[in-house]
Design an enzyme around this catalytic site. Structure first.
Site, PDB file in Angstrom:
ATOM      1  CD  GLU A 262      -1.663   2.260   1.828  1.00 35.74           C
ATOM      2  OE1 GLU A 262      -1.318   3.199   1.075  1.00 35.74           O
ATOM      3  OE2 GLU A 262      -1.690   2.339   3.048  1.00 35.74           O
ATOM      4  CB  CYS A 299      -2.088   6.113   3.273  1.00 32.98           C
ATOM      5  SG  CYS A 299      -3.041   5.002   4.318  1.00 32.98           S
TER       6      CYS A 299
END
Length: 503
Positions: A262, A299
């Site tokens: 990720e 994020c």
């Protein structure tokens, strides 16, 4: 008062090496931490492979007890985790307490999930011996664990995406031993959580190789880990550059393995005309508050807002600017992240056509919010604007009309999220945008902000590259267990040889 000892946990033993590095806490005294070596990696991976022969074939009920025991041990160390974690990262204690609760909750969620057996995707085609022109054999299918998994701790989530975070919980639930490479930004926090995992392991008398923690501050330790032949998959949350390097190493192995990385996202937010007219000021303030949450070190931080020029834009910009200006500089997770944020802001400011609407002071470890504005032409002509700047940075992109907003949407790279701020009158534009952004992201939102990621069955935290390296996977939610299992079909196998879950 607990003082971290800075050792590695390898197969149930705390060990140290000759090399060390110094931690860089936001507060308090720096600690000497053992630096991992290829020998530490080999010992941990060898032990994990040995543990798989028992843990990988254990009953789901036993693994559920292990997950719940880890949750209990983390809670028992709650005050120490909060204090050490806050000193290391600078994150507020309330934030860390909430993150600890999330970590415990996802461990318990996986315990319940594997007990239900849904993830096994059991299928049975009964034998048809009289079928013509050829008989059909008895076929059964079930998901089986893949083997030892490497997990990389994340800088921005010292608990929920690190030592006992979602990757580790999913791997344990599947039946896979785990070797964690701790993040150098919070070695003490990693150590305490590793101790909790090991205490749970000891209570249930599991093989000591089921879990290891290796501390490290150089790329060499991570490279050795992903290249070890006993590792069968990797879970990673971090930068695009670091993740891509590890991804390439995984692909270049004699036996390539999946790398579930990720890698970040700018999480675009489209503010549609009717919503902008009716509540532009409210949306501007909401955007600002989301941008600065956790010093922008999420994020899912909505770093780019796209508006169609018209009524409400000025109110949106003024409200966002006012809210950001009232936000004091916050401590960043590390000196390196703070430096990278400053460099990213300077990079954006140098792009032709970009106007800086707000600048605040930053020093070695703190960062204040920064706001830029650009038109669609600048966005479409310079991909530098598309790059994530990790921190409290917002970029407002003005489109002249709907067609240009759609062009911006089509230009987007893979993202974790995209948001539509809309009223009922915006349905036609929203439908056109939705068709485009659904192909670009893992999660689409309407009238919210993406910085909260629910840990649940229906959550997807991933997306097309470069948001993640595997668009079919998620690192949050029960679906994430699929990363660490594989389907096996059994043809005409006697019942007493079959896994107990499919007999």
């Amino acid at each position: 008062m607990y003082v971290p000892h800075g050792k590695h946990l390898i197969a149930g033993e705390w060990v140290k090496g000759s090399a060390t590095f110094q931690s860089e806490p936001a507060r308090g005294v720096a600690q000497s931490v053992s630096a991992g070596t290829s020998e530490h990696v080999k010992a941990a991976c060898d032990a994990a492979e040995e543990a798989f022969w028992s843990f990988g074939y254990s009953e789901r009920e036993h693994r559920a007890k292990f997950l719940n025991a880890i949750a209990d041990e983390i809670e028992a160390r709650g005050d120490v985790i909060t204090r050490v974690g806050s000193d290391e990262t600078g994150l507020p204690e309330a934030r860390l307490a909430g993150e600890r609760s999330r970590t415990v909750t996802q461990l318990q969620l996986f315990a319940r999930h594997i007990l239900s057996g849904e993830y096994l995707d059991r299928r049975h085609d009964q034998a048809l011996p009289d079928r013509l022109p050829a008989p059909r054999p008895d076929l059964r299918l079930i998901q089986r664990p893949i083997g030892p998994v490497a997990v990389f701790g994340a800088s921005n989530f010292p608990l929920a995406f690190s030592t006992a975070g979602g990757d580790t919980a999913a791997a344990f639930a599947a039946g896979c031993p785990v070797v964690v490479k701790g993040h150098a930004a919070h070695p003490g926090t990693s150590e305490i959580v590793a101790d909790a995992i090991d205490a749970a392991r000891r209570k249930l008398d599991l093989h000591p190789g089921v879990f290891s923690l290796i501390q490290g501050h150089t790329p060499e330790v991570g490279a050795a880990l992903v290249q070890n032949p006993n590792i069968k998959a990797v879970g990673f949350t971090g930068s695009l550059a670091g993740g891509r390097t590890l991804f390439d190493l995984c692909a270049a192995r004699p036996e390539p393995i999946p790398f579930f990385g990720e890698l970040g996202s700018i999480n675009p937010m489209f503010v549609l005309p009717a919503a902008l007219r009716s509540r532009g000021d409210v949306l501007g303030e909401g955007w600002a508050n989301s941008l600065v949450l956790g010093a922008g070190q999420f994020c899912t931080n909505p770093g780019v807002a796209i508006v169609i020029d018209g009524p409400g834009v000025d109110a949106f910009v003024a409200s966002a600017r006012k809210a950001l200006a009232a936000t004091a500089p916050q401590v960043m997770l590390s000196n390196a992240i703070a430096k990278s944020f400053r460099e990213g802001c300077n990079r954006v400011a140098a792009i032709p056509g970009v106007q800086q609407l707000l600048d605040t002071s930053c020093d070695d470890r703190t960062a204040g919010p920064v706001l830029f504005e650009a038109n669609a032409k600048s966005w479409l002509s310079d991909s530098t604007l598309h790059e994530e700047v990790f921190g409290p940075l917002g970029i407002l992109i003005k489109a002249r009309d709907t067609d240009q907003a759609l062009e911006i949407a089509r230009s987007l790279e893979g993202q974790l999220t995209a948001t539509l701020q809309m009223d009922a009158e915006d349905n036609e534009i929203a439908r056109a945008l939705f068709t485009i952004i659904e192909r670009k992201v893992g999660r689409v939102l309407a009238n919210g902000f993406p910085t909260g990621v629910e840990v649940s069955d229906a959550m997807v935290h991933g997306g097309p590259y470069p948001a993640s390296t595997n668009f079919g996977a998620t690192s949050v939610g029960t679906l994430s267990i699929r990363r660490f299992v594989r389907p096996v079909s059994y043809q005409n196998i006697p019942d007493d040889l079959l896994p107990s879950d499919i007999r």
